[in-house]
Design an enzyme around this catalytic site. Sequence first.
Site, short mmCIF file in Angstrom:
data_model
loop_
_atom_site.label_atom_id
_atom_site.label_comp_id
_atom_site.label_asym_id
_atom_site.label_seq_id
_atom_site.Cartn_x
_atom_site.Cartn_y
_atom_site.Cartn_z
N HIS A 262 -1.49 -3.72 40.21
CA HIS A 262 -1.74 -2.42 40.15
C HIS A 262 -0.78 -1.25 40.02
O HIS A 262 -0.79 -0.24 39.88
CB HIS A 262 -2.36 -2.10 41.85
CG HIS A 262 -2.96 -0.68 41.76
ND1 HIS A 262 -3.80 -0.15 41.03
CD2 HIS A 262 -2.42 0.42 42.69
CE1 HIS A 262 -3.95 1.26 41.73
NE2 HIS A 262 -3.09 1.48 42.27
N CYS A 263 0.62 -1.96 39.99
CA CYS A 263 1.71 -1.07 39.68
C CYS A 263 2.32 -0.73 38.43
O CYS A 263 2.22 0.34 37.73
CB CYS A 263 2.94 -1.57 40.61
SG CYS A 263 2.69 -1.17 42.33
N ILE A 264 2.80 -1.70 37.94
CA ILE A 264 3.65 -1.75 36.50
C ILE A 264 2.90 -1.28 35.29
O ILE A 264 3.28 -0.42 34.57
CB ILE A 264 4.34 -2.99 36.40
CG1 ILE A 264 5.18 -3.43 37.25
CG2 ILE A 264 5.24 -2.85 34.86
CD1 ILE A 264 6.12 -2.62 37.98
N ILE A 266 0.28 0.82 35.43
CA ILE A 266 -0.31 1.93 35.63
C ILE A 266 0.57 3.03 35.81
O ILE A 266 0.89 4.36 35.32
CB ILE A 266 -1.22 1.96 36.75
CG1 ILE A 266 -2.41 1.06 36.38
CG2 ILE A 266 -1.66 3.23 37.26
CD1 ILE A 266 -3.27 0.61 37.60
N ASP A 267 1.46 2.80 36.81
CA ASP A 267 2.45 3.93 37.65
C ASP A 267 3.05 4.84 36.55
O ASP A 267 3.24 5.97 36.71
CB ASP A 267 3.23 3.45 38.75
CG ASP A 267 2.62 2.65 39.92
OD1 ASP A 267 1.29 3.06 39.72
OD2 ASP A 267 3.10 2.14 40.68
#
Length: 431
Positions: A262-264, A266-267
């Site tokens: 969910h992080c790399i 998207i963020d």
Amino acid sequence: MTSSTIGIIGLGYVGLPLSLQFARTGSVVLGFDIDAAKTDALTAGESYILHISAEAVKAQRDAGRLSATTDFSRVRECEAVIICVPTPLAKQREPDLTYVLNTGRAIAPHLQRGQLVVLESTTYPGTTDTELREVLEAGSGLKAGADFHLAFSPEREDPGNPQSDVAVIPKIVGGLTAECQQHALAVYGRAIKTLVPVESCRVAEAVKLTENIFRAVNIAMVNELKVVYAAMGIDIWDVIDAAKTKPFGFMPFYPGPGLGGHCIPIDPFYLTWKAREYGQETRFIELAGEVNTAMPAYVIQRVGEALATTQQTISGSRILMIGIAYKANVDDDRESPAYVLWEMLEQAGAQVDYHDPHVPVIRPSREHAHFAGRKSVTLGADMLPGYDLVLVATNHQAVDANLLAAHARLVVDSRNALSRQMKGQPNYFKA
């Protein structure tokens, strides 16, 4: 406020570990989620996340320190409310704050004077003190910084990493005002050993983005080098293993079939989107995104090359994909590149099955809804020769690498998972 209950909204990979950490250190925790299956599981003393044991949940439930509900009106019972909900991207790579703002709208009518609201969901600088603040103030009639406290403290979860311990990972805390920050520090100080106060909510939001952009850019670099070195007959994994012996000036990052989690993936694009508002370009982020997004196509190219050695093509071939989770030893399949590989293989005419001991059934998702319900096949020596090729997308320790090496007809390995067993063999290909 006289209650000392901590409310945590969003009981997923961030919210549940945080809930348990507060409970273990003596706080009473009331968890909130729109998914009744999660709140029911916690009420029953059960876990729905692989690396969190049911025993850990049951111990805190039995001690009276952990309960869960779908009734958001109960936030009035809490001293502090911590928001840990998803922040995905829309199809145009624009931030989707739906979950954050809907949560704000749900809790606003029930906010009490003196309460603390903290956002932990990764987002662009300004979200907490503008969009979320406006929703909370409009729905409550209260003023942030005067009637209730508002802060941002980014999550730093790393599922599957035994070194990832909520209690000891330093906690960044930024408040809307100095008083807001002090209240947030006091609450987190009950459960977290090291606190790192920063100047504002926006600085705290930028810290989280910077951490993930750092990873995204460096992963893109080794992914690009993987392709370049492969053309030269050099194994990138050998290069990294040697380079990381340098005790300074180098940090190892590892290539793969694309970015997941969910992080790399998207963020970084939250900052890209926000930067345009200020007339700024984020060229490193955009380039890293292009490189990482291209990795599934490179893996499929290698699959085609491997099949060609046995006079086969992707069309009409039977392929077994190993791993659906986005990283090793977790059951988290959010944004997993395995789904992209699967779609590309099927579009090219392959018949694809998968094996993942941690994802026995594909769960519904917004991005890959058509895969929902498909089940993991059982791995065995008798079934492996029935596949033209085995594609390793995730290197779970629970998967028997020796079994794959001994019985697979062809292997394309995007994770260096079978290098020890198969390196140098003519039926083994790195991707």
